[in-house]
Design a protein around this motif. Structure first.
Motif, PDB file in Angstrom:
ATOM      1  N   PHE A  98       0.938  -1.142  -0.035  1.00 48.54           N
ATOM      2  CA  PHE A  98      -0.010   0.041   0.075  1.00 48.54           C
ATOM      3  C   PHE A  98       1.039   1.321   0.088  1.00 48.54           C
ATOM      4  O   PHE A  98       0.607   2.164  -0.841  1.00 48.54           O
ATOM      5  CB  PHE A  98      -1.024  -0.138   1.308  1.00 48.54           C
ATOM      6  CG  PHE A  98      -1.902   1.172   1.158  1.00 48.54           C
ATOM      7  CD1 PHE A  98      -3.269   0.496   0.660  1.00 48.54           C
ATOM      8  CD2 PHE A  98      -1.689   2.401   1.618  1.00 48.54           C
ATOM      9  CE1 PHE A  98      -4.358   1.378   0.329  1.00 48.54           C
ATOM     10  CE2 PHE A  98      -2.883   3.419   1.413  1.00 48.54           C
ATOM     11  CZ  PHE A  98      -3.928   2.995   0.893  1.00 48.54           C
ATOM     12  N   GLN A  99       2.043   1.226   0.651  1.00 50.83           N
ATOM     13  CA  GLN A  99       2.825   2.319   0.983  1.00 50.83           C
ATOM     14  C   GLN A  99       3.724   2.542  -0.517  1.00 50.83           C
ATOM     15  O   GLN A  99       3.884   3.539  -0.893  1.00 50.83           O
ATOM     16  CB  GLN A  99       3.811   2.119   2.047  1.00 50.83           C
ATOM     17  CG  GLN A  99       3.332   2.263   3.469  1.00 50.83           C
ATOM     18  CD  GLN A  99       2.359   3.500   3.687  1.00 50.83           C
ATOM     19  OE1 GLN A  99       2.692   4.713   3.540  1.00 50.83           O
ATOM     20  NE2 GLN A  99       1.037   3.011   4.049  1.00 50.83           N
ATOM     21  N   GLU A 100       3.982   1.390  -1.226  1.00 51.71           N
ATOM     22  CA  GLU A 100       4.475   1.289  -2.351  1.00 51.71           C
ATOM     23  C   GLU A 100       3.416   2.292  -3.478  1.00 51.71           C
ATOM     24  O   GLU A 100       3.776   2.975  -4.374  1.00 51.71           O
ATOM     25  CB  GLU A 100       5.005   0.277  -2.832  1.00 51.71           C
ATOM     26  CG  GLU A 100       5.680   0.204  -4.318  1.00 51.71           C
ATOM     27  CD  GLU A 100       7.065   0.817  -3.984  1.00 51.71           C
ATOM     28  OE1 GLU A 100       7.578   1.182  -5.372  1.00 51.71           O
ATOM     29  OE2 GLU A 100       7.744   0.894  -3.176  1.00 51.71           O
ATOM     30  N   ALA A 101       2.322   1.579  -3.385  1.00 51.67           N
ATOM     31  CA  ALA A 101       1.451   2.424  -4.329  1.00 51.67           C
ATOM     32  C   ALA A 101       1.192   3.680  -4.046  1.00 51.67           C
ATOM     33  O   ALA A 101       1.110   4.476  -5.168  1.00 51.67           O
ATOM     34  CB  ALA A 101      -0.074   1.354  -4.176  1.00 51.67           C
ATOM     35  N   ILE A 102       0.975   4.120  -2.889  1.00 55.29           N
ATOM     36  CA  ILE A 102       1.001   5.747  -2.701  1.00 55.29           C
ATOM     37  C   ILE A 102       1.961   6.363  -3.220  1.00 55.29           C
ATOM     38  O   ILE A 102       1.950   7.604  -3.709  1.00 55.29           O
ATOM     39  CB  ILE A 102       0.766   5.915  -1.027  1.00 55.29           C
ATOM     40  CG1 ILE A 102      -0.434   5.346  -0.371  1.00 55.29           C
ATOM     41  CG2 ILE A 102       1.224   7.217  -0.638  1.00 55.29           C
ATOM     42  CD1 ILE A 102      -1.610   6.092  -0.695  1.00 55.29           C
ATOM     43  N   LYS A 103       3.375   5.895  -3.102  1.00 55.44           N
ATOM     44  CA  LYS A 103       4.686   6.641  -3.644  1.00 55.44           C
ATOM     45  C   LYS A 103       4.448   6.853  -5.007  1.00 55.44           C
ATOM     46  O   LYS A 103       5.131   7.544  -5.573  1.00 55.44           O
ATOM     47  CB  LYS A 103       5.870   5.850  -2.944  1.00 55.44           C
ATOM     48  CG  LYS A 103       6.123   6.002  -1.451  1.00 55.44           C
ATOM     49  CD  LYS A 103       7.408   5.545  -1.220  1.00 55.44           C
ATOM     50  CE  LYS A 103       7.815   4.074  -1.770  1.00 55.44           C
ATOM     51  NZ  LYS A 103       9.166   3.498  -1.066  1.00 55.44           N
ATOM     52  N   THR A 104       4.051   5.697  -5.723  1.00 60.86           N
ATOM     53  CA  THR A 104       4.066   5.647  -7.135  1.00 60.86           C
ATOM     54  C   THR A 104       3.142   5.821  -7.943  1.00 60.86           C
ATOM     55  O   THR A 104       3.078   6.399  -9.084  1.00 60.86           O
ATOM     56  CB  THR A 104       4.714   4.191  -7.763  1.00 60.86           C
ATOM     57  OG1 THR A 104       3.707   3.101  -7.381  1.00 60.86           O
ATOM     58  CG2 THR A 104       6.114   4.070  -6.859  1.00 60.86           C
ATOM     59  N   SER A 105       1.867   6.100  -7.349  1.00 57.44           N
ATOM     60  CA  SER A 105       0.630   6.251  -8.067  1.00 57.44           C
ATOM     61  C   SER A 105       0.363   7.813  -7.974  1.00 57.44           C
ATOM     62  O   SER A 105       0.739   8.267  -7.336  1.00 57.44           O
ATOM     63  CB  SER A 105      -0.515   5.413  -7.604  1.00 57.44           C
ATOM     64  OG  SER A 105      -0.893   5.957  -6.369  1.00 57.44           O
TER      65      SER A 105
END
Length: 168
Positions: A104-111
């Motif tokens: 989820f944190q990765e998605a927040i950073k990249t989306s």
């Protein structure tokens, strides 16, 4: 803790509710479903498990839809972050709303957008029975959206479940 009775061979094959897909398709114009098989593909063009979407490019002349297997989400998030730039296409990924996870944190950073689905949970279609799950989903859902023309910086939005269930 909710225990699933779904047999292991069907666990990662739940289908997106068709009305939800149609509403999103009316907004985004999907051309490729990257986590599908013959029985649950929602686009004319799709990538199967045998084609291995995590190892190939998501070549598409339009937006890309992904409802990945929930048992291993991180590789799908990383692939979407790579492919939206490479394909120069919007990618929409339907995921469980679990803010405590690394993916989820990765998605927040990249989306570019996290669109939370509010006022109820989605009832996915069982690969085993072809019917909506009776108990509904064990978590809420979120749409992560990667857009090639936007600067990085994830904005948080929401959509009511009932609006997604209206036919487009």
């Amino acid at each position: 803790m909710l225990i699933s009775n779904t047999p292991k061979s069907f666990k990662d094959r739940w289908r997106t509710p068709v009305d939800v897909f149609k509403t999103l398709d009316a907004e985004f114009g999907f051309k490729l479903d990257v986590a599908a098989d013959e029985s649950n593909a929602l686009c004319k063009e799709f990538l199967t498990e045998q084609q291995d979407a995590l190892r190939c490019d998501w070549n598409s002349d339009g937006a890309i839809f992904c409802n990945p297997p929930y048992s291993k989400i991180m590789p799908w998030v990383k692939k979407a972050a790579e492919q939206y730039r490479r394909q120069n296409q919007t990618i929409v990924m339907l995921l469980p709303s679990d803010t405590s996870t690394a993916w989820f944190q990765e998605a927040i950073k990249t989306s570019h957008e996290a669109r939370f689905i509010t006022e109820g949970r989605l009832s996915f279609i069982s690969a085993e029975t072809g019917k909506e799950g009776k108990a509904g989903n064990s978590k809420g859902s979120v749409l992560f959206i990667w857009r090639p023309w936007r600067r990085l910086g994830c904005r948080m939005t929401y959509v009511q479940r009932k609006k997604l269930l209206k036919r487009a």
